[in-house]
Scaffold this motif. Sequence first.
Motif, PDB file in Angstrom:
ATOM      1  N   ASP A 119      52.013  61.374 -41.067  1.00  0.00           N
ATOM      2  CA  ASP A 119      52.778  62.061 -42.096  1.00  0.00           C
ATOM      3  C   ASP A 119      52.078  61.901 -43.443  1.00  0.00           C
ATOM      4  OD1 ASP A 119      54.694  62.684 -40.188  1.00  0.00           O
ATOM      5  OD2 ASP A 119      55.956  60.962 -40.683  1.00  0.00           O
ATOM      6  N   ASP A 120      52.515  62.649 -44.425  1.00  0.00           N
ATOM      7  CA  ASP A 120      51.983  62.553 -45.776  1.00  0.00           C
ATOM      8  C   ASP A 120      52.279  61.153 -46.325  1.00  0.00           C
ATOM      9  OD1 ASP A 120      51.192  62.879 -48.412  1.00  0.00           O
ATOM     10  OD2 ASP A 120      52.922  64.113 -48.953  1.00  0.00           O
ATOM     11  N   PRO A 121      51.248  60.347 -46.630  1.00  0.00           N
ATOM     12  CA  PRO A 121      51.484  58.977 -47.114  1.00  0.00           C
ATOM     13  C   PRO A 121      52.296  58.930 -48.409  1.00  0.00           C
ATOM     14  CG  PRO A 121      49.177  59.272 -46.544  1.00  0.00           C
ATOM     15  CD  PRO A 121      49.826  60.610 -46.445  1.00  0.00           C
ATOM     16  N   VAL A 122      52.061  59.858 -49.312  1.00  0.00           N
ATOM     17  CA  VAL A 122      52.792  59.864 -50.583  1.00  0.00           C
ATOM     18  C   VAL A 122      54.277  60.120 -50.326  1.00  0.00           C
ATOM     19  CG1 VAL A 122      53.029  61.020 -52.822  1.00  0.00           C
ATOM     20  CG2 VAL A 122      50.745  60.515 -51.918  1.00  0.00           C
ATOM     21  N   ALA A 123      54.592  61.078 -49.459  1.00  0.00           N
ATOM     22  CA  ALA A 123      55.984  61.362 -49.113  1.00  0.00           C
ATOM     23  C   ALA A 123      56.614  60.167 -48.393  1.00  0.00           C
ATOM     24  CB  ALA A 123      56.073  62.617 -48.255  1.00  0.00           C
ATOM     25  N   SER A 124      55.851  59.503 -47.549  1.00  0.00           N
ATOM     26  CA  SER A 124      56.372  58.328 -46.838  1.00  0.00           C
ATOM     27  C   SER A 124      56.734  57.211 -47.812  1.00  0.00           C
ATOM     28  CB  SER A 124      55.350  57.825 -45.826  1.00  0.00           C
ATOM     29  OG  SER A 124      55.142  58.773 -44.814  1.00  0.00           O
ATOM     30  N   VAL A 125      55.913  57.007 -48.838  1.00  0.00           N
ATOM     31  CA  VAL A 125      56.204  55.971 -49.832  1.00  0.00           C
ATOM     32  C   VAL A 125      57.428  56.370 -50.654  1.00  0.00           C
ATOM     33  CG1 VAL A 125      55.343  54.806 -51.913  1.00  0.00           C
ATOM     34  CG2 VAL A 125      53.897  55.011 -49.896  1.00  0.00           C
ATOM     35  N   ARG A 126      57.524  57.643 -50.999  1.00  0.00           N
ATOM     36  CA  ARG A 126      58.723  58.101 -51.734  1.00  0.00           C
ATOM     37  C   ARG A 126      59.990  57.817 -50.926  1.00  0.00           C
ATOM     38  NH1 ARG A 126      56.245  63.489 -52.739  1.00  0.00           N
ATOM     39  NH2 ARG A 126      54.815  63.095 -54.449  1.00  0.00           N
ATOM     40  N   GLU A 127      59.946  58.053 -49.613  1.00  0.00           N
ATOM     41  CA  GLU A 127      61.105  57.778 -48.764  1.00  0.00           C
ATOM     42  C   GLU A 127      61.381  56.274 -48.689  1.00  0.00           C
ATOM     43  OE1 GLU A 127      62.773  58.423 -44.248  1.00  0.00           O
ATOM     44  OE2 GLU A 127      61.231  59.772 -44.998  1.00  0.00           O
ATOM     45  N   LEU A 128      60.342  55.487 -48.598  1.00  0.00           N
ATOM     46  CA  LEU A 128      60.501  54.040 -48.585  1.00  0.00           C
ATOM     47  C   LEU A 128      61.214  53.575 -49.853  1.00  0.00           C
ATOM     48  CD1 LEU A 128      59.718  51.458 -46.956  1.00  0.00           C
ATOM     49  CD2 LEU A 128      57.565  51.465 -48.202  1.00  0.00           C
ATOM     50  N   VAL A 129      60.807  54.128 -51.001  1.00  0.00           N
ATOM     51  CA  VAL A 129      61.377  53.730 -52.296  1.00  0.00           C
ATOM     52  C   VAL A 129      62.782  54.300 -52.503  1.00  0.00           C
ATOM     53  CG1 VAL A 129      61.100  54.064 -54.800  1.00  0.00           C
ATOM     54  CG2 VAL A 129      59.173  53.283 -53.417  1.00  0.00           C
ATOM     55  N   SER A 130      63.035  55.498 -52.035  1.00  0.00           N
ATOM     56  CA  SER A 130      64.328  56.129 -52.311  1.00  0.00           C
ATOM     57  C   SER A 130      65.382  55.877 -51.237  1.00  0.00           C
ATOM     58  CB  SER A 130      64.155  57.639 -52.500  1.00  0.00           C
ATOM     59  OG  SER A 130      63.724  58.246 -51.296  1.00  0.00           O
ATOM     60  N   VAL A 131      64.959  55.519 -50.013  1.00  0.00           N
ATOM     61  CA  VAL A 131      65.917  55.349 -48.918  1.00  0.00           C
ATOM     62  C   VAL A 131      65.859  53.934 -48.323  1.00  0.00           C
ATOM     63  CG1 VAL A 131      66.637  56.176 -46.638  1.00  0.00           C
ATOM     64  CG2 VAL A 131      65.806  57.812 -48.351  1.00  0.00           C
ATOM     65  N   ASP A 132      64.717  53.567 -47.773  1.00  0.00           N
ATOM     66  CA  ASP A 132      64.613  52.325 -46.999  1.00  0.00           C
ATOM     67  C   ASP A 132      64.844  51.069 -47.840  1.00  0.00           C
ATOM     68  OD1 ASP A 132      63.989  54.014 -44.904  1.00  0.00           O
ATOM     69  OD2 ASP A 132      61.832  53.625 -44.997  1.00  0.00           O
ATOM     70  N   ILE A 133      64.173  50.972 -48.969  1.00  0.00           N
ATOM     71  CA  ILE A 133      64.310  49.771 -49.806  1.00  0.00           C
ATOM     72  C   ILE A 133      65.724  49.665 -50.379  1.00  0.00           C
ATOM     73  CG2 ILE A 133      63.515  48.642 -51.930  1.00  0.00           C
ATOM     74  CD1 ILE A 133      60.651  49.593 -51.125  1.00  0.00           C
ATOM     75  N   PRO A 134      66.290  50.735 -50.951  1.00  0.00           N
ATOM     76  CA  PRO A 134      67.680  50.605 -51.435  1.00  0.00           C
ATOM     77  C   PRO A 134      68.665  50.227 -50.327  1.00  0.00           C
ATOM     78  CG  PRO A 134      66.660  52.569 -52.366  1.00  0.00           C
ATOM     79  CD  PRO A 134      65.715  52.026 -51.328  1.00  0.00           C
ATOM     80  N   HIS A 135      68.456  50.751 -49.114  1.00  0.00           N
ATOM     81  CA  HIS A 135      69.327  50.398 -47.991  1.00  0.00           C
ATOM     82  C   HIS A 135      69.201  48.906 -47.665  1.00  0.00           C
ATOM     83  CE1 HIS A 135      71.605  50.759 -44.311  1.00  0.00           C
ATOM     84  NE2 HIS A 135      70.610  50.197 -43.653  1.00  0.00           N
ATOM     85  N   ALA A 136      67.969  48.401 -47.624  1.00  0.00           N
ATOM     86  CA  ALA A 136      67.758  46.981 -47.340  1.00  0.00           C
ATOM     87  C   ALA A 136      68.397  46.108 -48.417  1.00  0.00           C
ATOM     88  CB  ALA A 136      66.259  46.688 -47.227  1.00  0.00           C
ATOM     89  N   VAL A 137      68.247  46.498 -49.681  1.00  0.00           N
ATOM     90  CA  VAL A 137      68.838  45.744 -50.790  1.00  0.00           C
ATOM     91  C   VAL A 137      70.362  45.738 -50.664  1.00  0.00           C
ATOM     92  CG1 VAL A 137      69.206  45.735 -53.302  1.00  0.00           C
ATOM     93  CG2 VAL A 137      66.893  46.027 -52.367  1.00  0.00           C
ATOM     94  N   ALA A 138      70.954  46.882 -50.369  1.00  0.00           N
ATOM     95  CA  ALA A 138      72.413  46.963 -50.220  1.00  0.00           C
ATOM     96  C   ALA A 138      72.900  46.076 -49.075  1.00  0.00           C
ATOM     97  CB  ALA A 138      72.841  48.410 -50.000  1.00  0.00           C
ATOM     98  N   GLN A 139      72.175  46.090 -47.966  1.00  0.00           N
ATOM     99  CA  GLN A 139      72.538  45.232 -46.824  1.00  0.00           C
ATOM    100  C   GLN A 139      72.472  43.751 -47.232  1.00  0.00           C
ATOM    101  OE1 GLN A 139      74.048  46.823 -44.416  1.00  0.00           O
ATOM    102  NE2 GLN A 139      72.555  47.005 -42.768  1.00  0.00           N
ATOM    103  N   ALA A 140      71.404  43.383 -47.931  1.00  0.00           N
ATOM    104  CA  ALA A 140      71.224  41.987 -48.353  1.00  0.00           C
ATOM    105  C   ALA A 140      72.310  41.578 -49.342  1.00  0.00           C
ATOM    106  CB  ALA A 140      69.841  41.793 -48.959  1.00  0.00           C
ATOM    107  N   GLU A 141      72.606  42.428 -50.304  1.00  0.00           N
ATOM    108  CA  GLU A 141      73.648  42.111 -51.287  1.00  0.00           C
ATOM    109  C   GLU A 141      74.995  41.910 -50.600  1.00  0.00           C
ATOM    110  OE1 GLU A 141      71.920  44.402 -55.237  1.00  0.00           O
ATOM    111  OE2 GLU A 141      73.228  45.500 -53.855  1.00  0.00           O
ATOM    112  N   ALA A 142      75.308  42.767 -49.643  1.00  0.00           N
ATOM    113  CA  ALA A 142      76.569  42.633 -48.902  1.00  0.00           C
ATOM    114  C   ALA A 142      76.585  41.328 -48.105  1.00  0.00           C
ATOM    115  CB  ALA A 142      76.774  43.836 -47.988  1.00  0.00           C
ATOM    116  N   ALA A 143      75.477  40.989 -47.484  1.00  0.00           N
ATOM    117  CA  ALA A 143      75.412  39.746 -46.705  1.00  0.00           C
ATOM    118  C   ALA A 143      75.580  38.526 -47.606  1.00  0.00           C
ATOM    119  CB  ALA A 143      74.085  39.673 -45.951  1.00  0.00           C
ATOM    120  N   ILE A 144      74.928  38.547 -48.752  1.00  0.00           N
ATOM    121  CA  ILE A 144      75.039  37.427 -49.693  1.00  0.00           C
ATOM    122  C   ILE A 144      76.478  37.288 -50.179  1.00  0.00           C
ATOM    123  CG2 ILE A 144      74.320  36.626 -51.994  1.00  0.00           C
ATOM    124  CD1 ILE A 144      71.533  37.944 -51.298  1.00  0.00           C
TER     125      ILE A 144
END
Length: 177
Positions: A119-144
Amino acid sequence: MANRSYLYSADTMPTEAEVPQQIRCISEHNGDVPLAHQLLVGRGTTIVPSMIWNPPIAIAADYAEGAALLRGLLHVVGKGLEDDEEFAECVARTTAHLEKQEAKHFVLETGEIVSMTGDDPVASVRELVSVDIPHAVAQAEAAIAGENDAWLVSLRADWQRHFGSFYSDALYFSFSS
């Protein structure tokens, strides 16, 4: 050769014109961008030029806030692994290395990982920053906050995959100071 994500620290962010003057090695992880790396770049997250590859596929973030988030999650994960000496050693090694290599920013190099799919690496990084990382942060905050027990159980069952990265002063891609 294994594809890895590479995590560094620096007092300035990379720009189109220059890389930071002092880049400290934090961690590398085979095969993906693990949860630990996502959390470490989970605060003040921005896409920056890569220090290794041409496209803008690196991610920078606030060091102190990302490190605090990971430490908080490791603490609650550890509440279910009190008898696991290997986990305790992993946490001690990780936190000591993060303290030793502290700077103003984390810089996560994703080039080898985002190029694996075709896939387009730039688009993949945008998805990582806009979807995957915020989701992981939200999961971690809820767990904490004590609100995500099922997720914590899954982390404890496979903690090596999420937190067992290679932390070192020298990574496959290291930079001279």
